[in-house]
Write an enzyme that holds these catalytic residues in place. Structure first.
Site, PDB file in Angstrom:
ATOM      1  N   LYS A   1      79.130 -11.384  -6.679  1.00 29.45           N
ATOM      2  CA  LYS A   1      79.185 -13.529  -6.065  1.00 29.45           C
ATOM      3  C   LYS A   1      78.281 -14.171  -6.560  1.00 29.45           C
ATOM      4  O   LYS A   1      78.845 -15.470  -7.372  1.00 29.45           O
ATOM      5  CB  LYS A   1      80.123 -13.959  -5.052  1.00 29.45           C
ATOM      6  CG  LYS A   1      81.703 -12.906  -4.516  1.00 29.45           C
ATOM      7  CD  LYS A   1      82.598 -13.717  -5.237  1.00 29.45           C
ATOM      8  CE  LYS A   1      84.005 -12.654  -4.834  1.00 29.45           C
ATOM      9  NZ  LYS A   1      84.823 -13.480  -6.184  1.00 29.45           N
TER      10      LYS A   1
ATOM     11  N   GLU B   1      98.826 -15.470  -9.248  1.00 32.49           N
ATOM     12  CA  GLU B   1      98.863 -13.994 -10.172  1.00 32.49           C
ATOM     13  C   GLU B   1     100.353 -13.632  -9.413  1.00 32.49           C
ATOM     14  O   GLU B   1      99.991 -12.453 -10.387  1.00 32.49           O
ATOM     15  CB  GLU B   1      97.696 -12.842  -9.104  1.00 32.49           C
ATOM     16  CG  GLU B   1      96.970 -11.682  -9.474  1.00 32.49           C
ATOM     17  CD  GLU B   1      96.276 -11.400  -8.889  1.00 32.49           C
ATOM     18  OE1 GLU B   1      95.183 -11.626  -8.816  1.00 32.49           O
ATOM     19  OE2 GLU B   1      96.280 -10.655  -9.179  1.00 32.49           O
TER      20      GLU B   1
ATOM     21  N   CYS C   1      86.022  -5.442   0.500  1.00 32.35           N
ATOM     22  CA  CYS C   1      85.217  -6.748   0.451  1.00 32.35           C
ATOM     23  C   CYS C   1      84.908  -6.731   2.373  1.00 32.35           C
ATOM     24  O   CYS C   1      83.106  -7.117   2.193  1.00 32.35           O
ATOM     25  CB  CYS C   1      85.169  -8.026   0.294  1.00 32.35           C
ATOM     26  SG  CYS C   1      86.253  -8.481  -1.184  1.00 32.35           S
TER      27      CYS C   1
ATOM     28  N   GLU D   1     102.535 -15.553 -13.035  1.00 30.98           N
ATOM     29  CA  GLU D   1     101.433 -14.094 -14.039  1.00 30.98           C
ATOM     30  C   GLU D   1     102.174 -13.009 -14.356  1.00 30.98           C
ATOM     31  O   GLU D   1     103.033 -12.079 -14.845  1.00 30.98           O
ATOM     32  CB  GLU D   1     100.215 -14.655 -13.847  1.00 30.98           C
ATOM     33  CG  GLU D   1      99.400 -13.429 -14.859  1.00 30.98           C
ATOM     34  CD  GLU D   1      97.963 -13.127 -14.878  1.00 30.98           C
ATOM     35  OE1 GLU D   1      97.472 -13.577 -13.941  1.00 30.98           O
ATOM     36  OE2 GLU D   1      97.516 -12.615 -15.690  1.00 30.98           O
TER      37      GLU D   1
ATOM     38  N   CYS E   1      90.300 -10.278  -8.588  1.00 27.10           N
ATOM     39  CA  CYS E   1      88.948 -11.180  -7.262  1.00 27.10           C
ATOM     40  C   CYS E   1      87.394 -10.237  -7.612  1.00 27.10           C
ATOM     41  O   CYS E   1      86.837 -11.883  -7.273  1.00 27.10           O
ATOM     42  CB  CYS E   1      90.281 -10.845  -6.999  1.00 27.10           C
ATOM     43  SG  CYS E   1      91.020 -10.619  -6.065  1.00 27.10           S
TER      44      CYS E   1
ATOM     45  N   GLU F   1      78.669 -13.905 -10.441  1.00 24.43           N
ATOM     46  CA  GLU F   1      79.917 -14.765 -10.441  1.00 24.43           C
ATOM     47  C   GLU F   1      79.481 -15.909 -10.614  1.00 24.43           C
ATOM     48  O   GLU F   1      80.397 -16.652 -11.840  1.00 24.43           O
ATOM     49  CB  GLU F   1      81.171 -14.204  -9.504  1.00 24.43           C
ATOM     50  CG  GLU F   1      82.324 -15.023  -9.960  1.00 24.43           C
ATOM     51  CD  GLU F   1      83.602 -14.823  -9.397  1.00 24.43           C
ATOM     52  OE1 GLU F   1      84.348 -13.772  -9.731  1.00 24.43           O
ATOM     53  OE2 GLU F   1      83.459 -14.997  -8.039  1.00 24.43           O
TER      54      GLU F   1
ATOM     55  N   GLU G   1      81.065 -20.104 -18.237  1.00 27.15           N
ATOM     56  CA  GLU G   1      82.189 -20.071 -18.170  1.00 27.15           C
ATOM     57  C   GLU G   1      82.622 -21.814 -16.537  1.00 27.15           C
ATOM     58  O   GLU G   1      83.578 -22.165 -16.461  1.00 27.15           O
ATOM     59  CB  GLU G   1      83.200 -19.778 -18.096  1.00 27.15           C
ATOM     60  CG  GLU G   1      83.890 -18.943 -17.301  1.00 27.15           C
ATOM     61  CD  GLU G   1      82.949 -16.846 -17.633  1.00 27.15           C
ATOM     62  OE1 GLU G   1      81.411 -17.040 -18.521  1.00 27.15           O
ATOM     63  OE2 GLU G   1      83.521 -16.173 -17.678  1.00 27.15           O
TER      64      GLU G   1
ATOM     65  N   SER H   1      94.460 -10.210 -14.373  1.00 28.24           N
ATOM     66  CA  SER H   1      94.855 -10.773 -14.551  1.00 28.24           C
ATOM     67  C   SER H   1      94.238 -11.703 -14.937  1.00 28.24           C
ATOM     68  O   SER H   1      92.897 -12.149 -14.920  1.00 28.24           O
ATOM     69  CB  SER H   1      95.184 -10.975 -12.837  1.00 28.24           C
ATOM     70  OG  SER H   1      95.109 -12.228 -12.604  1.00 28.24           O
TER      71      SER H   1
HETATM   72  S1  SF4 Z   1      82.702  -8.110  -1.884  1.00 25.25           S
HETATM   73 FE1  SF4 Z   1      82.581  -6.171  -3.015  1.00 25.25          FE
HETATM   74  S2  SF4 Z   1      85.088  -5.664  -3.490  1.00 25.25           S
HETATM   75 FE2  SF4 Z   1      84.632  -7.169  -2.759  1.00 25.25          FE
HETATM   76  S3  SF4 Z   1      84.047  -8.309  -4.056  1.00 25.25           S
HETATM   77 FE3  SF4 Z   1      81.795  -8.674  -4.062  1.00 25.25          FE
HETATM   78  S4  SF4 Z   1      81.595  -7.077  -4.956  1.00 25.25           S
HETATM   79 FE4  SF4 Z   1      84.160  -6.369  -4.731  1.00 25.25          FE
END
Ligand code: SF4
Ligand code: SF4
Ligand code: FES
Lengths: 588, 168
Positions: free
Chosen positions: A362, A283, A507, A286, A303, A365, A370, A323
């Site tokens: 997550k 990053e 997080c 970049e 992220c 995600e 992809e 990014s």
């Molecule tokens: S814990 Fe909250 S701030 Fe961290 S990646 Fe997950 S959603 Fe985003």
């Protein structure tokens, strides 16, 4: 009334309590060491005043809700009277009458405020009959489960989503007997604008909203002799997991955590902080390229998957500014699936990658199409900190007594830069530690950038490195991100790098962390991560020898073709069809 | 609760919506009169139109849906050809209006939360006091008032409408 000093206090149950700018009577009473029960009060959110649990008796005024009454000097307040007790008991009984009372099988069991208040008030039976038919679970979201039968209509989730995240994915609908908290048009939570941050579940006092569990699937993989299970652990997990086992928030428990995972049957325990180092190197590269060309600036971090979906929905025009780096979770997943089958001599389909994350987004995600190859996802399952805690409890491991273990190499070695990723400001600081060295060509003597640390929801830093000016913004909370991104869109704010985290404090305050109320726990966790950085030998990602080794063996050049294949991604325009202009939802 | 209006108005006359929005200066504070105007235009509030309204006013779709479902005057499903209103004011309520409602809904096969039959022939609503308390309990079918109803006689009203539908 005379204005001498003594009038700046009020009387709670016979004791004088000073008033120091508290927002309301409830906060003064709490300061006096009395925990009034509340459902609908949350210090970061607007006051709703609906649950009527915070009732107190004010001399001359009768019974009032403490959360919606300003504290006034000279007030005489009683928090315990026969009448208040009776009203509270009725309120709880009414809530319980319409509450799907399946406590032993509820994900919030033992962390539920309704359960807690019912226990404290000694409720032994419910005199009222339920009015509602049981309603089905909403399981449309891969991150969260909504159980309407457990909703107490306090609106905490509605206000968090609108006031802090600036989304309003859920709201009150219908009224009277039919009133409910629902996504738009009564659709499922997974079918609309929800970005999966899970903060609604974090503030929900009951089990009406909770992280979607994947524990069963992970046990199944662990019990399958054909499978090899490897794990990665996000930075923020190690400073929070201990809370489940009675350790104070912020205690770094990596060594027990690693041992616990091994005892559960995990073959290799890797550190997401390793791939955070990798993210920093990519990053920063970049960023410096963009800086040199002056194009697609400011660069937004990528992220946080809640932020990424948010940007895809509301700022598709700014997607080229994100990014292209995958998040650390997805980088590590991709690396494991690319490298390990050959190294361990197993077929790719038998390798199972499990992430332990502080985060519900997550989960979403990991399921983005992809991030799969030949139908096999790079990350197979995502467990929250809470879920790992439950598995450790289920296995009967005494966490505090576990012998220390250490992460497996090479993907378990990290620098302090990777560790601080879990804090708001951490990604910026880690990138600065790399980018500034690249710009000056000299080693940075002191790696700390205190300018980007802190608690505020929006922070700015302005640095000059030789003749390059670096203007940074760090935001947490998506409403803050929206306001800033709108300024960027209108060209009102010249910036180079913008870090966005959806959750309060980053997080460490993720919705997958152990349930806590207020900011104290996440502040301790943040300190825990900065301390962990201090205690590590290395503080700059570019000095991580295993990152260097990884480039030599697998990735080629930084920012090169191979690296792009494995470590970078693209984004999707998710703007809802045919709006007349960019949708930017505020609240009414 | 599922409320899934059919997208029969999709895309149709979205310019009408823009006119309505412009008339109200695209202000979120005008949401209720805007919804009222939309309902006049379409006779209900189609989901696509609400989405459009939300985007234009910079209000979340969930909030618009919340307001649309708060007022019983607004319909989020298209209305059926025949409108059956059952009075549930105090007088009718004490004279057992609810079993009548249940009988009608059962006859028409309406599920919980559903107000309009899937063939769009009937919409069943409850209303607060129709001002005909002397006749309680009251059922109104297509603006015709029927008093002193029982579950059986109310279902018979439905049968009569159905009979007229097959043999016009
Ligand atoms: S814990 Fe909250 S701030 Fe961290 S990646 Fe997950 S959603 Fe985003
Ligand atoms: S997960 Fe986040 S975006 Fe989704 S409804 Fe909850 S608070 Fe809103
Ligand atoms: S906390 Fe005061 S009314 Fe809910």
């Amino acid at each position: 009334m005379n204005q001498n000093v003594t009038t700046r206090s009020l009387n709670v149950d016979g004791r004088e309590v000073p008033i120091n700018g508290e927002r309301n009577l409830l906060e003064v009473i709490r300061k006096a060491g009395i925990d009034l029960p509340t459902f609908c009060y949350h210090s970061d959110l607007s006051v709703y005043g609906a649950c009527r649990l915070c009732l107190v008796e004010i001399e001359g005024r009768g019974i009032q809700g403490a959360c919606s009454t300003p504290a006034e000097p000279g007030m005489k307040v009683r928090t315990q009277t026969a009448e208040i007790r009776e009203i509270r008991q009725i309120a709880i009984e009414l809530l319980l009458a319409n509450h799907n009372q399946q406590c032993p099988t509820c994900p919030k069991n033992t962390a539920c405020q309704l359960q807690d208040v019912a226990r404290k008030l000694g409720i032994r039976k419910v005199r009222f009959k339920p009015l509602h038919e049981p309603e089905p679970l909403d399981e449309t979201s891969v991150s969260l489960v909504r159980d309407p039968g457990k909703c107490v209509l306090c609106g905490d989730c509605v206000r968090f989503c609108a006031e802090i995240q600036g989304i309003g994915a859920i709201d009150f609908a219908f009224r009277g007997h039919d009133a409910a908290v629902l996504p738009a048009f009564g659709l499922g939570l997974g079918e609309g604008e929800c970005v999966n941050c899970g903060q609604c579940a974090a503030v929900c006092p009951t089990g009406a909203l909770s992280p979607r569990p994947e524990v069963d699937a992970v046990w199944q993989a662990l019990h399958d002799p054909a499978k090899t299970v490897v794990a990665q652990v996000a930075p923020a997990v190690r400073v929070a997991l201990g809370e489940i086992f009675g350790l104070p928030p912020g205690t770094v428990s990596s060594s027990q955590l690693v041992t616990a995972l091994r005892r559960l049957g995990v073959a290799k325990v890797y550190d997401t902080a390793f791939s955070a180092d990798l993210t920093v190197v990519e990053e920063a590269h970049e960023f410096l390229q963009r800086k040199a060309s002056g194009q697609r600036l400011p660069q937004f971090t990528s992220c946080c998957p809640a932020w990424v979906k948010f940007a895809e929905q509301y700022f598709p025009d700014l997607l080229p500014n994100l990014s292209s780096c995958k998040s650390p979770q997805q980088m590590l997943g991709a690396l494991c699936k690319a490298i390990l089958p050959a190294e361990l001599g197993i077929p790719r389909r038998d390798l199972v990658v499990v992430s332990i994350m502080p985060c519900t987004a997550k989960k979403f995600e990991a399921k983005r199409p992809e991030f799969a190859r030949d139908g096999l996802p790079d990350v197979d399952h995502v467990l929250t900190t809470q879920e790992l805690g439950r598995m450790i409890e289920e296995a009967g491991l005494r966490f505090a007594d576990l012998e220390p273990g250490s992460f497996d190499l090479p993907l378990g070695f990290k620098t302090g830069a990777g560790i601080i990723f879990g804090n708001s400001g951490g990604v910026s600081e880690a990138v600065l530690r790399c980018a500034v060295e690249k710009l000056t060509g000299q080693s940075l003597a002191n790696p700390d950038f205190y300018q980007v640390r802190g608690e505020a929801g929006v922070r700015f830093a302005d640095l000059s490195v030789h003749d390059t000016r670096l203007r940074l913004a760090v935001v947490h909370g998506l409403k803050n991100a929206r306001i800033l991104a709108e300024k960027v869109r209108r060209g009102e704010h010249a910036l180079d790098l913008i870090e966005v985290m959806a959750c309060p404090g980053g997080c460490v305050g993720g919705a997958g962390q152990p349930v806590s109320r207020g900011a104290a726990a996440r502040q301790s966790r943040a300190r825990g991560l900065y301390d962990a950085d201090k205690h590590l030998e290395l503080h700059k990602s570019q000095e991580n020898p295993f990152v260097t080794g990884c480039y030599q063996r697998h990735l080629g050049e930084v920012g090169g073709h191979e690296a792009h294949q494995l470590l970078h991604t693209r984004y999707e325009n998710r703007r809802s069809p045919a709006p007349s202009e960019p949708p930017a939802h505020g609240t009414l | 609760m599922t409320h899934t209006p059919k997208p029969d108005c999709a895309g149709r006359r979205l310019t009408k919506i823009r006119d309505i929005l412009d008339r109200h200066g695209r202000r979120a504070s005008r949401l209720v009169p805007i919804l009222q105007a939309v309902q006049e235009e379409y006779r209900y509030l189609p989901r696509e139109v609400l989405t459009e309204v939300a985007a234009a006013l910079e209000v979340s779709p969930a909030r618009v849906f919340g307001v649309a479902t708060f007022y019983s005057h607004f319909a989020i499903e298209p209305k059926g050809k025949h409108l059956v209103k059952l009075c549930d004011g105090t007088a009718c309520h004490v004279k057992d209006s609810i079993p009548i409602l249940e009988a009608i809904r059962r006859r028409l096969g309406l599920k919980a939360g559903q107000r309009t039959t899937s063939d769009r022939l009937f919409t069943v609503e409850t209303v607060a006091c129709l001002g005909a308390c002397g006749l309680a309990p009251v059922v109104v079918v297509d603006d015709q008032v029927h008093g002193q109803m029982t579950p059986e006689s109310a279902v018979q009203l439905i049968e009569d409408v159905l009979a007229r539908e097959v043999a016009p």
